[in-house]
Every structure is written in structure tokens, then in C-alpha cells.
Motif scaffolding. Structure first.
Motif, PDB file in Angstrom:
ATOM      1  N   ILE A 169       9.767  62.242  -6.422  1.00 33.57           N
ATOM      2  CA  ILE A 169       9.112  62.374  -5.119  1.00 33.57           C
ATOM      3  C   ILE A 169       7.697  61.822  -5.248  1.00 33.57           C
ATOM      4  O   ILE A 169       6.929  62.280  -6.097  1.00 33.57           O
ATOM      5  CB  ILE A 169       9.018  63.853  -4.667  1.00 33.57           C
ATOM      6  CG1 ILE A 169      10.348  64.587  -4.871  1.00 33.57           C
ATOM      7  CG2 ILE A 169       8.529  63.936  -3.227  1.00 33.57           C
ATOM      8  CD1 ILE A 169      11.477  64.128  -4.013  1.00 33.57           C
ATOM      9  N   VAL A 202      18.687  58.287  -5.973  1.00 31.32           N
ATOM     10  CA  VAL A 202      17.849  58.332  -4.775  1.00 31.32           C
ATOM     11  C   VAL A 202      16.553  59.078  -5.071  1.00 31.32           C
ATOM     12  O   VAL A 202      16.526  59.987  -5.912  1.00 31.32           O
ATOM     13  CB  VAL A 202      18.605  59.007  -3.593  1.00 31.32           C
ATOM     14  CG1 VAL A 202      18.868  60.471  -3.903  1.00 31.32           C
ATOM     15  CG2 VAL A 202      17.845  58.886  -2.276  1.00 31.32           C
ATOM     16  N   GLY A 203      15.480  58.648  -4.436  1.00 35.75           N
ATOM     17  CA  GLY A 203      14.201  59.347  -4.503  1.00 35.75           C
ATOM     18  C   GLY A 203      13.660  59.493  -3.093  1.00 35.75           C
ATOM     19  O   GLY A 203      14.294  59.047  -2.124  1.00 35.75           O
ATOM     20  N   PHE A 204      12.473  60.074  -2.982  1.00 41.87           N
ATOM     21  CA  PHE A 204      11.924  60.329  -1.653  1.00 41.87           C
ATOM     22  C   PHE A 204      10.429  60.046  -1.622  1.00 41.87           C
ATOM     23  O   PHE A 204       9.731  60.240  -2.613  1.00 41.87           O
ATOM     24  CB  PHE A 204      12.171  61.780  -1.238  1.00 41.87           C
ATOM     25  CG  PHE A 204      13.622  62.147  -1.150  1.00 41.87           C
ATOM     26  CD1 PHE A 204      14.340  61.950   0.021  1.00 41.87           C
ATOM     27  CD2 PHE A 204      14.285  62.680  -2.254  1.00 41.87           C
ATOM     28  CE1 PHE A 204      15.682  62.280   0.106  1.00 41.87           C
ATOM     29  CE2 PHE A 204      15.628  63.012  -2.191  1.00 41.87           C
ATOM     30  CZ  PHE A 204      16.331  62.813  -1.012  1.00 41.87           C
ATOM     31  N   PHE A 226      15.280  64.095  -8.876  1.00 45.80           N
ATOM     32  CA  PHE A 226      14.859  63.319  -7.717  1.00 45.80           C
ATOM     33  C   PHE A 226      13.354  63.083  -7.780  1.00 45.80           C
ATOM     34  O   PHE A 226      12.574  64.036  -7.664  1.00 45.80           O
ATOM     35  CB  PHE A 226      15.204  64.056  -6.419  1.00 45.80           C
ATOM     36  CG  PHE A 226      16.681  64.304  -6.235  1.00 45.80           C
ATOM     37  CD1 PHE A 226      17.485  63.355  -5.629  1.00 45.80           C
ATOM     38  CD2 PHE A 226      17.256  65.487  -6.677  1.00 45.80           C
ATOM     39  CE1 PHE A 226      18.844  63.575  -5.456  1.00 45.80           C
ATOM     40  CE2 PHE A 226      18.613  65.721  -6.521  1.00 45.80           C
ATOM     41  CZ  PHE A 226      19.409  64.762  -5.906  1.00 45.80           C
ATOM     42  N   ASP A 286       7.210  61.402   0.461  1.00 43.78           N
ATOM     43  CA  ASP A 286       6.694  62.410   1.390  1.00 43.78           C
ATOM     44  C   ASP A 286       5.442  61.855   2.056  1.00 43.78           C
ATOM     45  O   ASP A 286       4.395  61.707   1.417  1.00 43.78           O
ATOM     46  CB  ASP A 286       6.350  63.700   0.646  1.00 43.78           C
ATOM     47  CG  ASP A 286       7.583  64.521   0.308  1.00 43.78           C
ATOM     48  OD1 ASP A 286       8.685  64.142   0.737  1.00 43.78           O
ATOM     49  OD2 ASP A 286       7.447  65.541  -0.405  1.00 43.78           O
ATOM     50  N   ARG A 297       9.777  63.330   5.201  1.00 42.07           N
ATOM     51  CA  ARG A 297      10.322  62.900   3.909  1.00 42.07           C
ATOM     52  C   ARG A 297      11.361  61.804   4.158  1.00 42.07           C
ATOM     53  O   ARG A 297      12.294  62.000   4.931  1.00 42.07           O
ATOM     54  CB  ARG A 297      10.955  64.070   3.162  1.00 42.07           C
ATOM     55  CG  ARG A 297      11.782  63.650   1.955  1.00 42.07           C
ATOM     56  CD  ARG A 297      12.190  64.819   1.093  1.00 42.07           C
ATOM     57  NE  ARG A 297      11.050  65.345   0.345  1.00 42.07           N
ATOM     58  CZ  ARG A 297      11.158  66.240  -0.640  1.00 42.07           C
ATOM     59  NH1 ARG A 297      12.345  66.722  -0.972  1.00 42.07           N
ATOM     60  NH2 ARG A 297      10.092  66.668  -1.279  1.00 42.07           N
ATOM     61  N   ARG A 298      11.188  60.667   3.474  1.00 40.81           N
ATOM     62  CA  ARG A 298      12.083  59.531   3.691  1.00 40.81           C
ATOM     63  C   ARG A 298      12.760  59.124   2.386  1.00 40.81           C
ATOM     64  O   ARG A 298      12.087  58.973   1.355  1.00 40.81           O
ATOM     65  CB  ARG A 298      11.320  58.357   4.300  1.00 40.81           C
ATOM     66  CG  ARG A 298      10.724  58.719   5.659  1.00 40.81           C
ATOM     67  CD  ARG A 298      10.178  57.537   6.398  1.00 40.81           C
ATOM     68  NE  ARG A 298       9.697  57.928   7.719  1.00 40.81           N
ATOM     69  CZ  ARG A 298       9.170  57.077   8.595  1.00 40.81           C
ATOM     70  NH1 ARG A 298       9.071  55.791   8.284  1.00 40.81           N
ATOM     71  NH2 ARG A 298       8.771  57.505   9.769  1.00 40.81           N
ATOM     72  N   PRO A 299      14.075  58.921   2.432  1.00 42.66           N
ATOM     73  CA  PRO A 299      14.827  58.599   1.212  1.00 42.66           C
ATOM     74  C   PRO A 299      14.717  57.127   0.830  1.00 42.66           C
ATOM     75  O   PRO A 299      14.533  56.257   1.678  1.00 42.66           O
ATOM     76  CB  PRO A 299      16.273  58.952   1.601  1.00 42.66           C
ATOM     77  CG  PRO A 299      16.323  58.708   3.078  1.00 42.66           C
ATOM     78  CD  PRO A 299      14.962  59.084   3.604  1.00 42.66           C
ATOM     79  N   VAL A 300      14.831  56.874  -0.462  1.00 40.74           N
ATOM     80  CA  VAL A 300      14.870  55.506  -0.987  1.00 40.74           C
ATOM     81  C   VAL A 300      16.026  55.431  -1.983  1.00 40.74           C
ATOM     82  O   VAL A 300      16.052  56.177  -2.971  1.00 40.74           O
ATOM     83  CB  VAL A 300      13.554  55.122  -1.695  1.00 40.74           C
ATOM     84  CG1 VAL A 300      13.646  53.706  -2.252  1.00 40.74           C
ATOM     85  CG2 VAL A 300      12.370  55.249  -0.744  1.00 40.74           C
ATOM     86  N   VAL A 301      16.977  54.562  -1.726  1.00 39.27           N
ATOM     87  CA  VAL A 301      18.132  54.388  -2.619  1.00 39.27           C
ATOM     88  C   VAL A 301      17.735  53.460  -3.759  1.00 39.27           C
ATOM     89  O   VAL A 301      17.202  52.367  -3.524  1.00 39.27           O
ATOM     90  CB  VAL A 301      19.339  53.819  -1.856  1.00 39.27           C
ATOM     91  CG1 VAL A 301      20.508  53.586  -2.813  1.00 39.27           C
ATOM     92  CG2 VAL A 301      19.751  54.768  -0.730  1.00 39.27           C
TER      93      VAL A 301
END
Length: 295
Positions: A192, A229-231, A190, A233, A240-244
Motif C-alpha cells: 500500500i 495486486v497492490g493499492f 498487499f 491510498d 483506495r485504488r487497486p493496481v494489478v
């Protein structure tokens, strides 16, 4: 090769990337400062992780905060002091070459300005660190009570196995970049990215998403894996917000790569639309207003 930092700058403003290519010395100074600040933030995360492992499940919140904040002030102070010394040493070298009274006065003013800037950064990072420490303290206390475990037993809940500032090159994609952090959970990777900017109300900024998918592609090539998915911060608010990593985002990256390549190879100033907030905070605004044609 295209660096991820070039992609980041292009997403901020294509014209800024153009001016950076034309004015390397100023760009390098800015890059080194930003790089050092980001490394400091990553090191603070490591300090939090080490301090977390010393917590006991029966501690009250005040004691938890005391342990988590251990050595934070000293580390920030020492890091800023190193930057200040580096700036002063550079100016001393200039003093040996040019010794006019006016130049010495300008150097002294410059020193004061740079030190003030670094002190402001130190205060900002300190406030940010203590804000995140208090959030971590609350989460840690809750996790220790629910699981009836000490800090060293719950550390991986908040700090999974990770690689920091991992440099990756991909000769096929012609991209090179450093991922702030790569977390590895149950064999999955993942990416970040760590940001000090304020986030949008929902989701992430387009520029942050494009930078993150570039990291994802590099990770896929480097470790022969898939990244879904990544995140991001956002440290200022401890979120922390996810990004598909979907097809549209990947297509968007390749469009940006082509446009960045054109700026680097052709060295033609791109036309951009004025964004008052961005323009006023840009280091190149004076040059830009004189030379650029805005649409």
C-alpha cells in the motif's frame, strides 16, 4: 543500489533526479520533511485504529466522530512543533558562525517562511485527517449495525494486520526502498502506498503504479511470495485504488530502472519535455531554465 525515492523522482521528472544528485544538501532537507509528513499520516492511521476499537455499536454518529478524533489535534500540533524547533535550532547554529546584520535578517525571514510553510502543512493534514475521520465514522457505524458488533470486533475490516514503513533491500535487483504499508490478509501480502496528491479521474498515476510495482518486487523477494495486486491510498479524497501487478507494469519498471541507473552513473542531464504545472512547482526550476535543453 537504486532507491525507490529515486524512481519516484525520475517519474516526476528525469531532470529533477539529475539535479538532486548534484545538489544533495537541498535534496536531503526536502526528503526529511516529506518523510516526516508521511510518517505523521501513518501515525494518524494508527490513532484512528486505536480509537475505532473503543466504539460501541449503539453510538450515534456524533459520538463516533468524537471518539475517532480523540488526540488527533494534539498529535498534529506536537509533531509540527518538533519540526519547527529543529529548523530553529539549525538556524541558531548558523547564527553562531555568521553574525552580520544582513545574515541575521535573512535568517529571521527564513524562519518566518519555514514556520508559515509548516503551519500550512499542519492545516492541510488536519483537514485531511478530519475528512478521512468522517468517512471512517460512517463506515464504522454501518459495519457495527450490520454485524451487531462493537468497534474492537470490526477493526480488522478497516485495518488488517499490517507492517508500516518496512525497509527492504534486494541485492539481486539492486533496489532498496521503504513500503509505506504492507497489509497481510489470509497469508497474502498487499503493498500500500500512501499519497497526498490528487488522483486522476480513473485509476492511478503512472508514477504511482511504477513505485508500487517496485515495492511489490521487493516484497516478493523478501517474503518468498507472489504479489498480484497492490493499492494506492489517495488520502485527500479518502479513496483506495487497486493496481494489478501485470507483466507490462513490471517491464515498465525495469525500463525505468535502466534509465535511472544511466542518470546516476553517467551524470548526464537528460532531455525532457516542458510540463508547465510540474516545472512551476519544482524546487530546481530556476537552475533548470538556465541550464537545461528542452525538447
Amino acid at each position: 543500489m537504486i532507491s525507490i525515492s529515486s524512481i519516484r523522482t525520475y517519474m516526476y521528472c528525469p531532470l529533477k533526479l539529475y539535479f538532486q544528485i548534484e545538489m544533495d544538501e537541498k535534496t536531503n532537507n526536502e526528503f526529511l520533511l516529506n518523510k516526516t509528513m508521511k510518517e505523521l499520516r501513518i501515525d494518524l492511521q494508527d490513532l484512528f485504529q486505536r480509537n475505532l476499537r473503543r466504539l460501541k455499536k449503539d453510538m450515534e454518529i456524533a459520538e463516533i466522530e468524537k471518539h475517532l478524533s480523540k488526540n488527533i489535534d494534539d498529535y498534529i500540533k506536537n509533531s509540527i512543533a518538533i519540526l519547527e524547533n529543529n529548523d530553529l535550532n539549525c538556524d541558531n547554529l548558523l547564527n553562531q558562525e555568521i553574525k552580520t546584520d544582513q545574515h541575521l535578517e535573512n535568517i529571521e525571514i527564513s524562519n518566518i517562511s519555514e514556520i508559515d510553510k509548516l503551519n500550512d502543512l499542519a492545516l492541510e493534514i488536519k483537514n485531511e485527517a478530519y475528512f478521512n475521520m468522517k468517512i471512517l465514522a460512517l463506515k464504522s457505524q454501518k459495519a457495527m449495525k450490520l454485524n451487531e458488533k462493537d468497534g474492537n470486533q470490526i477493526a480488522e475490516m478497516f485495518f488488517p494486520t499490517s507492517m508500516y514503513s518496512y525497509l527492504i533491500k534486494d541485492h539481486q535487483l539492486e533496489i532498496i526502498g521503504t513500503c509505506d504499508k504492507i497489509e497481510i490478509v489470509e497469508g497474502k501480502y498487499f503493498p500500500i502506498n500512501i499519497k497526498n496528491s490528487n488522483p486522476p479521474i480513473k485509476g492511478v498515476w503512472d508514477s504511482d503504479a511504477i513505485e508500487l510495482v517496485a515495492n511489490a518486487l521487493l516484497i516478493e523477494q523478501e517474503f518468498d511470495t507472489e504479489v498480484f495486486v497492490g493499492f494506492i491510498d489517495y488520502l485527500k479524497i479518502g479513496d483506495r485504488r487497486p493496481v494489478v501487478m501485470d507483466a507490462n507494469l513490471r517491464k515498465g519498471l525495469f525500463k525505468v530502472l535502466n534509465e535511472v541507473q544511466d542518470i546516476i552513473n553517467e551524470k548526464i542531464a537528460p532531455n525532457v519535455s516542458v510540463n508547465i504545472q510540474k516545472c512551476n512547482s519544482c524546487d530546481y526550476k530556476d537552475i533548470c531554465y538556465q541550464e537545461a535543453d528542452f525538447q
